[in-house]
Design an enzyme around this catalytic site. Sequence first.
Site, short mmCIF file in Angstrom:
data_model
loop_
_atom_site.label_atom_id
_atom_site.label_comp_id
_atom_site.label_asym_id
_atom_site.label_seq_id
_atom_site.Cartn_x
_atom_site.Cartn_y
_atom_site.Cartn_z
N GLU A 33 0.87 -1.17 0.00
CA GLU A 33 0.00 0.00 0.00
C GLU A 33 0.91 1.23 0.00
O GLU A 33 1.81 1.32 0.85
CB GLU A 33 -0.88 0.00 1.25
CG GLU A 33 -1.86 1.15 1.21
CD GLU A 33 -2.80 1.23 2.41
OE1 GLU A 33 -2.74 0.35 3.28
OE2 GLU A 33 -3.58 2.20 2.45
N ARG A 258 5.26 -13.13 9.27
CA ARG A 258 5.95 -11.89 8.95
C ARG A 258 7.28 -11.83 9.69
O ARG A 258 7.49 -12.52 10.68
CB ARG A 258 5.09 -10.67 9.22
CG ARG A 258 4.72 -10.45 10.67
CD ARG A 258 3.60 -9.44 10.82
NE ARG A 258 3.99 -8.11 10.43
CZ ARG A 258 3.33 -7.36 9.55
NH1 ARG A 258 2.26 -7.82 8.93
NH2 ARG A 258 3.71 -6.14 9.27
N LYS A 268 4.82 0.74 9.25
CA LYS A 268 4.87 2.03 8.57
C LYS A 268 4.26 3.14 9.41
O LYS A 268 4.74 4.26 9.43
CB LYS A 268 4.11 1.93 7.24
CG LYS A 268 4.93 1.28 6.14
CD LYS A 268 4.18 1.31 4.82
CE LYS A 268 3.20 0.17 4.75
NZ LYS A 268 2.64 -0.06 3.41
P1 ATP Z 1 2.95 -2.22 7.90
O1 ATP Z 1 2.21 -2.96 8.95
O2 ATP Z 1 4.39 -2.04 8.17
O3 ATP Z 1 2.29 -0.96 7.49
P2 ATP Z 1 1.71 -3.59 5.83
O4 ATP Z 1 1.55 -5.04 5.91
O5 ATP Z 1 0.54 -2.76 6.12
O6 ATP Z 1 2.96 -3.18 6.68
P3 ATP Z 1 1.74 -3.44 3.01
O7 ATP Z 1 2.14 -2.30 2.18
O8 ATP Z 1 0.31 -3.80 3.06
O9 ATP Z 1 2.29 -3.14 4.46
O10 ATP Z 1 2.62 -4.71 2.69
C1 ATP Z 1 2.95 -5.17 1.42
C2 ATP Z 1 3.31 -6.62 1.52
O11 ATP Z 1 4.43 -6.78 2.39
C3 ATP Z 1 2.19 -7.42 2.10
O12 ATP Z 1 2.03 -8.60 1.32
C4 ATP Z 1 2.62 -7.71 3.50
O13 ATP Z 1 2.09 -8.90 3.95
C5 ATP Z 1 4.13 -7.74 3.37
N1 ATP Z 1 4.76 -7.40 4.64
C6 ATP Z 1 4.60 -6.29 5.38
N2 ATP Z 1 5.29 -6.34 6.51
C7 ATP Z 1 5.95 -7.52 6.50
C8 ATP Z 1 6.84 -8.18 7.40
N3 ATP Z 1 7.20 -7.63 8.56
N4 ATP Z 1 7.32 -9.39 7.05
C9 ATP Z 1 6.97 -9.96 5.90
N5 ATP Z 1 6.13 -9.41 5.00
C10 ATP Z 1 5.62 -8.20 5.30
MG MG Z 2 -1.20 -2.67 5.08
#
Ligand code: ATP
Ligand code: MG
Length: 541
Positions: A33, A258, A268
């Site tokens: 995102e 994760r 983020k």
């Molecule tokens: P955050 O919680 O840091 O905002 P998010 O999951 O909301 O992270 P996205 O932009 O939705 O961030 O993530 C893009 C991809 O990266 C998704 O498929 C998510 O599952 C993966 N991802 C995010 N954080 C991790 C992590 N700590 N380990 C592995 N994969 C991750």
């Molecule tokens: Mg997200």
Amino acid sequence: MANETPSNFIHDIIEKDLSEGKINGVYTRFPPEPNGYLHIGHAKSIALNFGIAKKYGGKCNLRFDDTNPTKEDVEYVEAIKEDIRWLGFEWNELRYASDYFEQIYQLAEKLIMDGKAYVCDLSAEEIKQYRGTLTEPGKDSPYLDRSVEENLRLFREMRAGKYKDGEKVLRAKIDMSSPNLNMRDPVLYRIIHASHHNTGDKWCIYPMYDFTHPISDALEGITHSICTLEFEDHRPLYDWTVENCGFEKRPKQIEFARLNIKNTIMSKRFLKRLVDEGKVDGWDDPRMPTLCGIRRRGYPPEAIIEFCERIGVAKANSEVDMALLEHCVRERLNETAERAMAVLKPLKVIITNYPEGKSEMVDFEINPNKPELGARQIEFGREVFIEREDFSLSPPPRYHRLTKGGMVRLKGAYIIRCDDVVFGEKGEISHLLCSYVENSRSGQDTSGIKVKGVIHWVNARRCENVPVIKYYPLLNPDVQEGDFMERLNPASKEVYENALVEPYLAQCSERSRFQFIRVGYYIKDRGAFSEIVGLKDSYKP
Ligand code: ATP
Ligand code: MG
């Protein structure tokens, strides 16, 4: 670096699907995102998704999951693209979930016409109350039985902008008594009167993530939709959406654990707070676990990929130690970084028996792991600076450095003995008076002389002052509880204003990386030398 990515349970699933003929090619996607910069956790997902495409000769798309216009921005889109390329990957197609808004809308109308979705006037708060809990079933919405015609009319009016934010939503008609809360008539569309970074003011209704994601996957022909564990409970809704929207080829959602790193902020939202509240110098502050921060810090991308491979892919959450990432960085830099000398806290040494005005060139090995690179010439002279910590008036036991009356070798040059210590007005050590041993130049036979150790130095007449910066964790490792803003380490950055470096280092180009022998790995960054990683390895396999 490992030649072949180690196998994991996702690879097993894919290989089974291939061998059973369920798919005839592998297609993955990385779906960030664009609401912030990527962090090291995302690197795991990137390495996994792009790595799978590489391993099976398949494809991987980059898809921006941009269904939340109020939080997203093109600034993030560009940064994310740069980060992925930096890690060494190239996407097959670049897509935005917003590319599919019209198709998603049409599928929502199809669900309405099939009697599988309805417009609901409950407020967000009421929807929550009606949803029930894990132990109590939910209650049907009073709007559940609206006719198809009424639902269609209302949904079209929602799109046309007739209603305010929150006044109505479109919900799937599934099962308010499902044990899975996600299946209790989840919201598919909500009203948001806000400009979108891609579609501008074209839309005032936006599809929810849980509705958008499976449709985007299916439209792109994704075979394996890999996501993190918190989406496991959403998988029935994912499958419901793909099935009820009528897709023939159905992507398979697979969840993995994760990446969590001990004592490291990996969200983020929280990272954004650090930036917005001025606790760090931007998203690319070298202390940040963002990919742009890590890049600026000087971590080589190969080390990050190696790290992702070593931690592996599991189905259970766990925490990894930052020391493992640092270990991978150190391993890589040990192979690749040129050696050089820098003195962080200088102490002057005058070699009294070395002739005034004389100087000579000595050899300094560029990288002991790459003998083929040979040596660099360094000028040696009568006055040098050594590290203040490399001299002690009252040495502790096993002190392998310079003491009064003791001898050390100046790296690449001569053996010196400290004859006298000169003090300043305040009683501090001002400089040392030493003598050197003739015929003790590196390479000459000095088998009769016992020295305490080898220390680094710079030539006092040929060095330059370049600030050196060391970094420590952003979060205080001693405080484990409480809001992370209160756990910030007040001393995460230490500047050595008086550091002295070889002239070669003052002239080298930005982003050059070095091992300052006996000090650590450093990168030239914005006119200073900033620490990449220390020399001491605290990683225990
Ligand atoms: P955050 O919680 O840091 O905002 P998010 O999951 O909301 O992270 P996205 O932009 O939705 O961030 O993530 C893009 C991809 O990266 C998704 O498929 C998510 O599952 C993966 N991802 C995010 N954080 C991790 C992590 N700590 N380990 C592995 N994969 C991750
Ligand atoms: Mg997200």
